[in-house]
Design a protein around this motif. Sequence first.
Motif, mmCIF file in Angstrom:
data_model
loop_
_atom_site.group_PDB
_atom_site.id
_atom_site.type_symbol
_atom_site.label_atom_id
_atom_site.label_comp_id
_atom_site.label_asym_id
_atom_site.label_seq_id
_atom_site.Cartn_x
_atom_site.Cartn_y
_atom_site.Cartn_z
ATOM 1 N N LEU A 261 0.822 -1.204 0.000
ATOM 2 C CA LEU A 261 0.000 0.000 0.000
ATOM 3 C C LEU A 261 0.860 1.259 0.000
ATOM 4 N N GLU A 262 1.969 1.235 0.739
ATOM 5 C CA GLU A 262 2.875 2.388 0.741
ATOM 6 C C GLU A 262 3.470 2.622 -0.637
ATOM 7 N N ALA A 263 3.662 1.538 -1.396
ATOM 8 C CA ALA A 263 4.221 1.659 -2.744
ATOM 9 C C ALA A 263 3.172 2.058 -3.768
ATOM 10 N N GLY A 264 1.919 2.218 -3.365
ATOM 11 C CA GLY A 264 0.873 2.644 -4.274
ATOM 12 C C GLY A 264 0.180 1.530 -5.021
ATOM 13 N N VAL A 265 0.346 0.293 -4.592
ATOM 14 C CA VAL A 265 -0.323 -0.827 -5.252
ATOM 15 C C VAL A 265 -1.822 -0.738 -4.969
ATOM 16 N N PRO A 266 -2.681 -0.947 -5.969
ATOM 17 C CA PRO A 266 -4.130 -0.906 -5.717
ATOM 18 C C PRO A 266 -4.547 -1.938 -4.662
ATOM 19 N N ALA A 267 -5.607 -1.618 -3.949
ATOM 20 C CA ALA A 267 -6.058 -2.483 -2.858
ATOM 21 C C ALA A 267 -6.428 -3.875 -3.352
ATOM 22 N N SER A 268 -6.978 -3.973 -4.559
ATOM 23 C CA SER A 268 -7.378 -5.288 -5.078
ATOM 24 C C SER A 268 -6.185 -6.215 -5.250
ATOM 25 N N LEU A 269 -5.006 -5.650 -5.579
ATOM 26 C CA LEU A 269 -3.801 -6.461 -5.731
ATOM 27 C C LEU A 269 -3.051 -6.617 -4.417
ATOM 28 N N ALA A 270 -3.011 -5.554 -3.623
ATOM 29 C CA ALA A 270 -2.247 -5.591 -2.374
ATOM 30 C C ALA A 270 -2.832 -6.571 -1.371
ATOM 31 N N THR A 271 -4.151 -6.753 -1.389
ATOM 32 C CA THR A 271 -4.808 -7.623 -0.412
ATOM 33 C C THR A 271 -5.028 -9.031 -0.925
ATOM 34 N N ALA A 272 -4.464 -9.368 -2.073
ATOM 35 C CA ALA A 272 -4.736 -10.685 -2.665
ATOM 36 C C ALA A 272 -4.148 -11.821 -1.847
ATOM 37 N N GLY A 273 -3.049 -11.598 -1.139
ATOM 38 C CA GLY A 273 -2.399 -12.681 -0.403
ATOM 39 C C GLY A 273 -2.753 -12.763 1.060
ATOM 40 N N LEU A 274 -3.832 -12.140 1.486
ATOM 41 C CA LEU A 274 -4.208 -12.172 2.902
ATOM 42 C C LEU A 274 -4.733 -13.553 3.296
#
Length: 361
Positions: A261-274
């Motif tokens: 998220l700090e790097a600006g990745v969209p939430a749909s991609l950043a949260t994919a590995g939760l």
Amino acid sequence: MILAALPLALLLAWVLAAPPVPAPPPPRARRPRRLAVGPLEVARLIEQLATVISSGSGIRPAWAAVARTLPDGDLRDLARAAAAGSDPRRSAAGPLHDSQMVSSLGAALTVCERTGAPTAAMLQTLAEALRDLHDAAQARRSAFAGPRSTARILLVLPVAGLGLGMLLGGDPLRLLTSSGAGRLLGLTGIALTLLGWWWMRRLIHRADPPRPSRVDPSVVLELIAGALESGLPLSRAVAAVAPSLPAGSDAAALARLSTALEAGVPASLATAGLPPGLAALGDSALLAETTGADLARVLRSAARDARRGRARDAEVLAAQLAVRLVLPTGLTLLPAFVVLGIIPTVMSLLGGTLSLASGGG
């Protein structure tokens, strides 16, 4: 005559005399009662701490005030150590050591210290969450009590077969130990019983696995919501919560999420590995990103729904387990009952009948 009667009189007087009453032993000093430790007791402690802090007290004086109200026990020792400045996770002893309750408390205090979130509000939310988790655990134990008891009773079936054979007048145990065919039956019955025990144990373990001693995912969502309410964006809120958690998959996943998220990745991609327990964080982050909704409120609702749904999930899993236990019963334990009880009993009765018939002829 008098000399002969004298010993009898003395003996009679000794028998009729009341026995001496021994002096009562000195009363032992009663040891002070130690407070039982469980989720409800810890939740009550956290709630008291939140109440004292909300009145304007600092964290250490609040711990000291709460410690003075507790009876002797692990909770009082924990409160005293925390009043001296120790981390509750390091000073906890007995059943509190490395427990989910103290891990959650330590994580909440760390998040408040890192983010400036209101400590009293965070602790009050944590106390309510621990009560909900306790209720869910009680419901789970109640749901699985029936299948577990059924499994224990069914495991007694092979032994009950031996007892039934003896009641019918046979001698299955002697036949199982005195002949080659009997020993083969005995080994087969024991193997089937052990297979049934392993099979049932595996089914129960898969349906009701042991819970790891870590911060519950619903509590993690509450911690992130508290950090958000202090004014932080999602990336920094997640970054503050991740190092406060015990090392594990949840902490690692949150660290990756904050970096993305700090790097600006969209939430749909950043949260994919939760992990599955934190899937609500991904859904909420996507909703907040696209609509600007209050993410903290959405996370708290998701956390409450997750805790409330566990009782229903436990009932469904317990019902499925009760059905699945039919397989090991029919394929292992009932055959073991026949092999160890019915067949040896019939063979022993027929053997006795045949011997009587040959003797009469």
